[in-house]
Design a protein around this motif. Sequence first.
Motif, PDB file in Angstrom:
ATOM      1  N   LEU A 194       0.161  27.633 112.701  1.00  0.00           N
ATOM      2  CA  LEU A 194      -1.129  28.237 113.035  1.00  0.00           C
ATOM      3  C   LEU A 194      -2.172  27.932 111.963  1.00  0.00           C
ATOM      4  O   LEU A 194      -3.334  27.621 112.282  1.00  0.00           O
ATOM      5  N   ALA A 195      -1.774  27.996 110.692  1.00  0.00           N
ATOM      6  CA  ALA A 195      -2.718  27.706 109.608  1.00  0.00           C
ATOM      7  C   ALA A 195      -3.229  26.275 109.707  1.00  0.00           C
ATOM      8  O   ALA A 195      -4.426  26.007 109.505  1.00  0.00           O
TER       9      ALA A 195
ATOM     10  N   ARG B 186      -5.629  25.926 112.777  1.00  0.00           N
ATOM     11  CA  ARG B 186      -6.942  26.537 112.504  1.00  0.00           C
ATOM     12  C   ARG B 186      -7.761  25.667 111.553  1.00  0.00           C
ATOM     13  O   ARG B 186      -8.982  25.574 111.694  1.00  0.00           O
TER      14      ARG B 186
ATOM     15  N   GLU C  44      -4.523  26.131 118.928  1.00  0.00           N
ATOM     16  CA  GLU C  44      -4.485  27.395 118.192  1.00  0.00           C
ATOM     17  C   GLU C  44      -4.032  28.534 119.117  1.00  0.00           C
ATOM     18  O   GLU C  44      -3.194  29.371 118.739  1.00  0.00           O
TER      19      GLU C  44
ATOM     20  N   LEU D 207       3.607  33.154 118.798  1.00  0.00           N
ATOM     21  CA  LEU D 207       3.806  34.191 117.782  1.00  0.00           C
ATOM     22  C   LEU D 207       3.791  35.594 118.390  1.00  0.00           C
ATOM     23  O   LEU D 207       3.865  36.592 117.655  1.00  0.00           O
TER      24      LEU D 207
ATOM     25  N   CYS E  94      -0.349  28.403 119.796  1.00  0.00           N
ATOM     26  CA  CYS E  94       0.396  28.871 118.631  1.00  0.00           C
ATOM     27  C   CYS E  94       0.408  30.406 118.579  1.00  0.00           C
ATOM     28  O   CYS E  94       1.438  31.034 118.305  1.00  0.00           O
ATOM     29  N   LEU E  95      -0.752  31.028 118.847  1.00  0.00           N
ATOM     30  CA  LEU E  95      -0.828  32.492 118.885  1.00  0.00           C
ATOM     31  C   LEU E  95       0.119  33.045 119.940  1.00  0.00           C
ATOM     32  O   LEU E  95       0.796  34.062 119.732  1.00  0.00           O
TER      33      LEU E  95
ATOM     34  N   ARG F 297       8.420  27.115 112.843  1.00  0.00           N
ATOM     35  CA  ARG F 297       7.623  27.706 111.750  1.00  0.00           C
ATOM     36  C   ARG F 297       6.198  27.893 112.250  1.00  0.00           C
ATOM     37  O   ARG F 297       5.258  27.225 111.809  1.00  0.00           O
ATOM     38  N   TRP F 298       6.017  28.833 113.178  1.00  0.00           N
ATOM     39  CA  TRP F 298       4.756  28.965 113.891  1.00  0.00           C
ATOM     40  C   TRP F 298       3.632  29.521 113.030  1.00  0.00           C
ATOM     41  O   TRP F 298       2.456  29.193 113.245  1.00  0.00           O
ATOM     42  N   THR F 299       3.952  30.357 112.041  1.00  0.00           N
ATOM     43  CA  THR F 299       2.898  30.891 111.167  1.00  0.00           C
ATOM     44  C   THR F 299       2.250  29.760 110.360  1.00  0.00           C
ATOM     45  O   THR F 299       1.023  29.676 110.239  1.00  0.00           O
ATOM     46  N   ASP F 300       3.104  28.882 109.810  1.00  0.00           N
ATOM     47  CA  ASP F 300       2.572  27.721 109.082  1.00  0.00           C
ATOM     48  C   ASP F 300       1.806  26.795 110.024  1.00  0.00           C
ATOM     49  O   ASP F 300       0.764  26.230 109.663  1.00  0.00           O
TER      50      ASP F 300
ATOM     51  N   ARG G  52       1.242  36.990 119.973  1.00  0.00           N
ATOM     52  CA  ARG G  52      -0.098  37.592 119.898  1.00  0.00           C
ATOM     53  C   ARG G  52      -0.861  37.207 121.169  1.00  0.00           C
ATOM     54  O   ARG G  52      -1.826  36.465 121.168  1.00  0.00           O
TER      55      ARG G  52
END
Length: 770
Positions: free
Chosen positions: A710-711, A714, A738, A745, A741-742, A705-708, A747
């Motif tokens: 990342l939050a 950050r 961070e 994802l 994590c990007l 759950r990389w989007t969560d 990015r």
Amino acid sequence: MGENRLIQDRYRLLELLGRGGMGEVWRARDESLGRQVAVKCLKPLGPYHDPALARVLRERFRREARVAAALSHRGVTVVHDFGESDGVPYLVMELLDGRDLSRLLQDNKGHPLPVDDVTDIAVQVAAALAYTHQHGIVHRDLKPANIVRLTDGTVKICDFGIARLGDDIGFTARLTGTGVALGTPHYMSPEQIGGGEVDRRSDLYSLGCVLYEIATGAPPFDLEDAWAVLVGHRGTPPRPLRELRPELPGRLEEIVLALLAKRPEERPDDADELIRRIQGGGTTPAAVTAVELPDPKGGSRLPTWTRGMTTGHKALGAALGALSPDPGAALSGRWDAVPAAPRRTDDVRRGPIAPTGDEEPCPAAGYRPVGTTGRDGPARVRRPAAPLPVERAADLAARHREGIRLAGQGRWAQAGEAHRAVATERAALLGPDHPETLASRYEAAFALVRTGRVADALAAYTDIAEARARVLGPDHPDTLAARQETAYALGRLGRHFEAHHVYSAVLAARVRAMGPDHPDTLRCRHNLACALGRLGRLDDACRTAREVAAARARVLGPEHPDTLVSRCEVAYAQGQLGRWAEALRQYRAVAEARERVLGPDHADTLAARYETALSLGRLGRSADALSLYRDLIEDRSRVLGPAHPETLRARHGLGVNLGRLGRWEEALTEARAVRLLREHALGPAHPDTLVSHREVAVALGWLGRWTDALAEYRRVAAARERVLGPDHAETLASRNDEAHCLERLGRGAEAGELYRRVAVARRRHASGGA
């Protein structure tokens, strides 16, 4: 439970009267009978409580109801009813119109009670104890706060929460834990401290402690460190009461000292005999023979682990521990400014044992008596404009003692306020450089460190050290104590190179003035080892800590708390060097020794168990670590509370090892629970809270759950940047997380730019650039 709430359609809560660790007491109205009562409610533990802890507290609460309800005596608080409301146990008791003895002393500004009141209280409490003991009940927690004097003069005992029924030993043992010494340290008998069986004579010892305090204004072992208090009870004779208060009758002093005999068989046999002695109907033995004090060279009848421990009053300065009957003594304004002179071991105030891997606070200073001369001739004497009246001296002494009492309870903010107020008055009356003024300022600075105001404490210690150097000399032990505290504060502020420099200078001076094996010298060497570790000189730190541990074992004994602290520092350095197997053996040995000497529930014992579990995890033995962490969480929840920072630290370790075992859903649940509790208890920007945020992010990443994640990363990076600055090592570590994590994802461009910025900042930081 809230105000105006109706319990069981009968008891309406009107006003909160008090709150303790276990429950709340309310003034309430019995709607059925139209009378005022007191309702004691077990406090809810919240959604994250430990079920085992809840069961123990409920059983103890029910036990109090059972024990108290079985008693009917004018000297015991009456219990009317017991039950549960919405799952919360409650106890209905008579509403007492009066003050407990602790409040009476506070209202009297720390001054002792009149002799007639002391005698009257002694007789009434003894009568109540005679009754309870005849019914096979031993109170086990008799203290001023549990003895109430009503407005009509009647004295009542309350709070039978850890009482033991003579015919119900097994039940009590299950509640308290076999061998666990429950009670309040200032009033515990030697046999209770040792975890052995107690009988009615243990209550008589506790009553002796209470009578000593209300007769003199301070308990028999009035020390800020719980360990030193327990050592006092087990092996140190109490100071004769009339040295503290000359007008006390000799017979009263003899009775109290007889109650404080170390061996139960040397005390009055029961409360009835005590009453006869007080009322003059029996014989009172001669004053208790003093116990032999430890000999620095050995040969003492006391155990080796007591060597070097302080047994006198805390850092009250000359004549403050006990006001002299001579009106010209105590705080008269005269004081010595003398060259450095070695100080006796029993003049040292021991600070609390530091956590593993940190420096130890330095002892506060004691002073030469008024009117003495230095080695090089008469002392320099300074005088205020007028002698300080003995009443004012007594008031300042009482307030100083109150500050130290607050510190002993961990109420550091209040302790600091008390000491600052006394320091201000002493400066005005005696002068800013008077030793008593500096002693109060020293205590105030000590409280500043404990409340997190380390920079303010550093400034205060620096001023105190300069003043003491002026009037006492640069190598005087009191000057060195203040300088050592400046080094401790520097270390806490991350200024380890400066701390190392100060520790080295103080160590050299202590060796000159006191010798290499003096406990204060060894304390300084221990702190130097800690500073070496913080500077990355781990081999030097490990070697120095080993040398200190060996010296302390030789001087103080192998199981003295200071020796065990140094052994922990050895283990810490071994762990930092990656030698976790050696660290594990050391931590286990320390934990076993602390359990023997301090007891299984002592904070230092629990700390060594924590380090043992951490070492197991670092060795890849996560299943073994999980078992230790679970037991530790249960014990810390019971002893400290489920939301205490140390309990949460153990829960964090549990979550980390769940992750190491691949149990990431469980690890995520645990990390989120700990994060929530830390946010509530410590604040959202506290370092421990941020560590929990990161642990949540790690678990989210492993679950994909990389989007969560990342939050969370950050959030941590932003908070660290705000508090620590953009180039701090921990901030840069968060930015690196961070970027990782990007990258996961997809990015890559953003991740690459962030990696580059972190690398530039690290190079700039390493080169010392802005």
